[in-house]
Design a protein around this motif. Structure first.
Motif, PDB file in Angstrom:
ATOM      1  N   ARG A 211     118.901  24.082 -22.713  1.00  0.00           N
ATOM      2  CA  ARG A 211     118.489  22.559 -21.693  1.00  0.00           C
ATOM      3  C   ARG A 211     116.494  22.431 -22.216  1.00  0.00           C
ATOM      4  N   LYS A 214     114.918  19.229 -22.795  1.00  0.00           N
ATOM      5  CA  LYS A 214     115.425  17.773 -21.579  1.00  0.00           C
ATOM      6  C   LYS A 214     116.329  17.338 -21.296  1.00  0.00           C
ATOM      7  N   SER A 236     124.051  25.540 -25.263  1.00  0.00           N
ATOM      8  CA  SER A 236     123.843  26.915 -23.866  1.00  0.00           C
ATOM      9  C   SER A 236     125.252  25.591 -23.441  1.00  0.00           C
ATOM     10  N   LYS A 237     125.274  26.471 -22.296  1.00  0.00           N
ATOM     11  CA  LYS A 237     126.736  25.938 -21.389  1.00  0.00           C
ATOM     12  C   LYS A 237     126.313  24.788 -20.842  1.00  0.00           C
ATOM     13  N   HIS A 250     129.481  24.580 -27.714  1.00  0.00           N
ATOM     14  CA  HIS A 250     128.852  25.668 -26.404  1.00  0.00           C
ATOM     15  C   HIS A 250     129.617  26.966 -26.722  1.00  0.00           C
ATOM     16  N   VAL A 251     128.236  27.889 -27.385  1.00  0.00           N
ATOM     17  CA  VAL A 251     128.331  29.110 -27.283  1.00  0.00           C
ATOM     18  C   VAL A 251     127.940  29.939 -26.349  1.00  0.00           C
ATOM     19  N   GLN A 253     129.925  33.223 -23.638  1.00  0.00           N
ATOM     20  CA  GLN A 253     130.555  33.977 -22.785  1.00  0.00           C
ATOM     21  C   GLN A 253     132.287  33.056 -22.710  1.00  0.00           C
ATOM     22  N   THR A 254     131.498  31.962 -22.617  1.00  0.00           N
ATOM     23  CA  THR A 254     132.745  31.236 -22.357  1.00  0.00           C
ATOM     24  C   THR A 254     133.218  29.465 -23.402  1.00  0.00           C
ATOM     25  N   SER A 269     116.487  30.371 -22.705  1.00  0.00           N
ATOM     26  CA  SER A 269     116.370  31.045 -22.040  1.00  0.00           C
ATOM     27  C   SER A 269     116.927  32.194 -22.454  1.00  0.00           C
ATOM     28  N   GLN A 273     124.944  35.360 -20.418  1.00  0.00           N
ATOM     29  CA  GLN A 273     126.791  34.594 -20.648  1.00  0.00           C
ATOM     30  C   GLN A 273     126.115  34.165 -22.039  1.00  0.00           C
ATOM     31  N   HIS A 274     124.687  33.494 -22.264  1.00  0.00           N
ATOM     32  CA  HIS A 274     124.724  33.211 -23.444  1.00  0.00           C
ATOM     33  C   HIS A 274     125.055  34.194 -25.178  1.00  0.00           C
ATOM     34  N   ASN A 288     110.613  29.754 -27.484  1.00  0.00           N
ATOM     35  CA  ASN A 288     110.753  29.336 -26.096  1.00  0.00           C
ATOM     36  C   ASN A 288     108.865  29.453 -25.403  1.00  0.00           C
ATOM     37  N   ASP A 306     105.906  25.084 -27.478  1.00  0.00           N
ATOM     38  CA  ASP A 306     106.773  24.541 -27.478  1.00  0.00           C
ATOM     39  C   ASP A 306     107.614  23.611 -28.779  1.00  0.00           C
ATOM     40  N   ALA A 307     108.456  23.515 -28.230  1.00  0.00           N
ATOM     41  CA  ALA A 307     109.346  23.343 -28.990  1.00  0.00           C
ATOM     42  C   ALA A 307     109.290  22.119 -29.870  1.00  0.00           C
TER      43      ALA A 307
HETATM   44  P1  FAD Z   1     117.782  27.341 -18.563  1.00  0.00           P
HETATM   45  O1  FAD Z   1     118.661  28.330 -18.401  1.00  0.00           O
HETATM   46  O2  FAD Z   1     117.363  26.232 -17.764  1.00  0.00           O
HETATM   47  O3  FAD Z   1     116.148  27.872 -19.585  1.00  0.00           O
HETATM   48  C1  FAD Z   1     115.505  26.426 -20.651  1.00  0.00           C
HETATM   49  C2  FAD Z   1     114.397  27.521 -21.783  1.00  0.00           C
HETATM   50  O4  FAD Z   1     113.719  26.426 -22.124  1.00  0.00           O
HETATM   51  C3  FAD Z   1     113.333  28.339 -20.884  1.00  0.00           C
HETATM   52  O5  FAD Z   1     113.758  29.699 -20.944  1.00  0.00           O
HETATM   53  C4  FAD Z   1     112.652  27.670 -21.041  1.00  0.00           C
HETATM   54  O6  FAD Z   1     111.590  28.556 -20.381  1.00  0.00           O
HETATM   55  C5  FAD Z   1     112.449  26.754 -21.877  1.00  0.00           C
HETATM   56  N1  FAD Z   1     111.824  25.519 -22.477  1.00  0.00           N
HETATM   57  C6  FAD Z   1     111.886  24.266 -21.479  1.00  0.00           C
HETATM   58  N2  FAD Z   1     110.791  23.936 -22.201  1.00  0.00           N
HETATM   59  C7  FAD Z   1     110.859  23.941 -23.227  1.00  0.00           C
HETATM   60  C8  FAD Z   1     109.551  23.666 -24.597  1.00  0.00           C
HETATM   61  N3  FAD Z   1     109.500  22.383 -24.226  1.00  0.00           N
HETATM   62  N4  FAD Z   1     109.731  24.452 -25.671  1.00  0.00           N
HETATM   63  C9  FAD Z   1     110.708  25.483 -25.579  1.00  0.00           C
HETATM   64  N5  FAD Z   1     111.201  26.405 -24.953  1.00  0.00           N
HETATM   65  C10 FAD Z   1     111.421  25.233 -23.710  1.00  0.00           C
HETATM   66  N6  FAD Z   1     126.090  29.771 -20.882  1.00  0.00           N
HETATM   67  C11 FAD Z   1     125.840  29.598 -22.121  1.00  0.00           C
HETATM   68  O7  FAD Z   1     124.629  28.974 -22.650  1.00  0.00           O
HETATM   69  N7  FAD Z   1     126.615  30.261 -22.715  1.00  0.00           N
HETATM   70  C12 FAD Z   1     128.400  30.807 -21.938  1.00  0.00           C
HETATM   71  O8  FAD Z   1     129.168  30.720 -22.787  1.00  0.00           O
HETATM   72  C13 FAD Z   1     127.899  30.441 -20.553  1.00  0.00           C
HETATM   73  N8  FAD Z   1     128.983  31.218 -19.338  1.00  0.00           N
HETATM   74  C14 FAD Z   1     128.902  31.707 -18.270  1.00  0.00           C
HETATM   75  C15 FAD Z   1     130.017  32.012 -17.478  1.00  0.00           C
HETATM   76  C16 FAD Z   1     129.321  32.127 -16.282  1.00  0.00           C
HETATM   77  C17 FAD Z   1     130.544  32.887 -15.706  1.00  0.00           C
HETATM   78  C18 FAD Z   1     128.136  31.908 -15.679  1.00  0.00           C
HETATM   79  C19 FAD Z   1     128.140  32.477 -14.230  1.00  0.00           C
HETATM   80  C20 FAD Z   1     127.758  31.595 -16.306  1.00  0.00           C
HETATM   81  C21 FAD Z   1     127.510  30.721 -17.748  1.00  0.00           C
HETATM   82  N9  FAD Z   1     126.609  30.372 -18.728  1.00  0.00           N
HETATM   83  C22 FAD Z   1     126.600  29.864 -20.143  1.00  0.00           C
HETATM   84  C23 FAD Z   1     125.350  29.955 -18.226  1.00  0.00           C
HETATM   85  C24 FAD Z   1     123.718  31.318 -18.042  1.00  0.00           C
HETATM   86  O9  FAD Z   1     124.087  32.161 -17.161  1.00  0.00           O
HETATM   87  C25 FAD Z   1     122.788  30.040 -18.023  1.00  0.00           C
HETATM   88  O10 FAD Z   1     122.485  29.352 -17.201  1.00  0.00           O
HETATM   89  C26 FAD Z   1     122.347  29.155 -19.355  1.00  0.00           C
HETATM   90  O11 FAD Z   1     122.979  29.282 -20.337  1.00  0.00           O
HETATM   91  C27 FAD Z   1     121.064  28.673 -19.235  1.00  0.00           C
HETATM   92  O12 FAD Z   1     120.923  28.111 -19.956  1.00  0.00           O
HETATM   93  P2  FAD Z   1     119.517  27.537 -20.839  1.00  0.00           P
HETATM   94  O13 FAD Z   1     119.210  29.037 -21.610  1.00  0.00           O
HETATM   95  O14 FAD Z   1     119.415  26.110 -21.889  1.00  0.00           O
HETATM   96  O15 FAD Z   1     118.752  26.783 -19.922  1.00  0.00           O
END
Ligand code: FAD
Length: 321
Positions: A211, A214, A236-237, A250-251, A253-254, A269, A273-274, A288, A306-307
């Protein structure tokens, strides 16, 4: 007695995981002092199948007809079970791919065999004792499972057991199995996207983003980095849930479990689960902007920043390399 190995192909070409699972099955057969026999289903040339001989397979059973040109869980499970019975197999080995995940429990039920899914190494066999290690609790632990059943079904994660070409040749035999209309009660639609991209489950390098990117419009740099590295792309999911990327990327747990040599996580992040789907990667690089991001705890290399600044620089440096 024998070890039976289910070999997958895509459009008549053996998958990379086919050579890994062949080696894995052959190594089990060597420990048991028995023969490694493969079963292949669907259209594939004899010359392609005979490549398996170099990986320790002595005989390949081959079955094909128009009904078997696409993967049908029940039918394929019935065929592999029939082959296991014919060859008096004490162990059936599969790759823990999409199809392997569907087949392994079905075959174990039909054979009344013990089942281990997602093995991480070869079993230890000593007399009647047969132990095997597998990942547990979303890759947080390694469990040692002791089989107490005479028949065993084992699936091994792709990319976790290296294929070994040791020379040798395999005989190819046509196989027939008593399959009926009940075996085709599920209609399977196989949609293959025309793409020249690297297949994610089998990729040696994966460039994955979350995420932090953006929006979908910013994936151009992720694609470019993947292209320079000859990598597959993943996400990520929440990214696939939002429709920024296809669900096939999507990589976790799910989602898909990957074990590449190099996993680059950008703007992810590192939620548990990721990590469940990526923590068996050999080397993890995290980019990150938050130094407290949990992903850094499991990273081999980390870049805090910053990515949007780092990724273009990385691409530029790799292109100049
Ligand atoms: P975020 O948590 O929003 O993290 C975004 C990250 O980007 C942050 O660390 C932030 O610091 C960083 N960032 C922001 N801007 C920048 C920038 N400009 N440059 C560098 N870094 C930046 N998730 C999965 O991925 N896979 C699964 O299989 C999965 N299964 C799940 C199963 C269940 C039952 C549940 C409840 C959740 C599951 N999730 C899964 C979701 C998981 O819990 C997290 O919510 C998800 O992985 C977060 O995705 P993210 O890291 O992309 O987003």
């Amino acid at each position: 007695m024998s070890v039976l190995i289910y070999i997958e192909n895509t459009d008549g070409q053996l998958k990379k995981s086919a050579f890994e699972v062949a080696t894995y099955g052959k190594d089990i057969a060597s420990q048991l002092g028995t023969e490694a026999i493969a079963i292949s289903i669907g259209d594939i040339a004899t010359e392609e199948l005979s490549k398996l001989g170099a990986y320790g397979i002595s005989k390949v059973l081959h079955i094909t007809n128009s009904d078997l040109s696409t993967f049908v869980n029940q039918a394929y499970a019935s065929i592999i079970t029939a082959a296991a019975k014919q060859e008096n197999a004490s162990v059936v080995v599969l790759s823990n791919t999409f199809s392997g995940k569907g087949l392994a429990p079905r075959i174990a039920t039909k054979l009344e065999a013990g089942l281990v899914v997602g093995a991480t190494s070869a079993p230890t066999v000593s007399g009647a004792s047969f132990e095997i290690k597998k990942s547990a609790f979303s890759n947080k632990a390694i469990a040692t499972v002791v089989f107490d059943s005479p028949l065993k079904v084992i699936s091994i994660n792709p990319n976790s057991y290296p294929a070994k070409n040791t020379g040798g040749s395999a005989s190819i035999e046509n196989f027939t199995a008593p399959i009926g209309s009940n075996d085709f009660s599920t209609l399977v639609k196989d949609i293959i996207r025309a793409t020249d991209k690297v297949s994610l489950p089998e990729a040696e390098i994966v460039v994955s983003a979350g995420r932090g990117m953006k929006g979908p419009e910013n994936w151009t740099m992720i694609e470019e980095l993947a292209e320079v590295l000859g990598a597959a792309t993943a996400c990520s999911k929440p990214v696939s849930d939002a429709g920024w990327r296809p669900h096939s990327e999507h990589v976790g747990q799910t989602g898909i479990v990957v074990s590449p040599n190099l996993y680059i996580a950008i703007g992810i992040s590192g939620a548990i689960q990721h990590l469940a789907g990526v923590s068996s990667s050999k080397t993890i690089v995290v980019i990150n902007k938050d130094p407290e991001a949990p992903f850094f705890k499991v990273a081999d290399y980390g870049i805090v920043g910053d990515a949007f600044t780092i990724v273009p620089k990385l691409i530029e440096a790799l292109k100049a390399y």
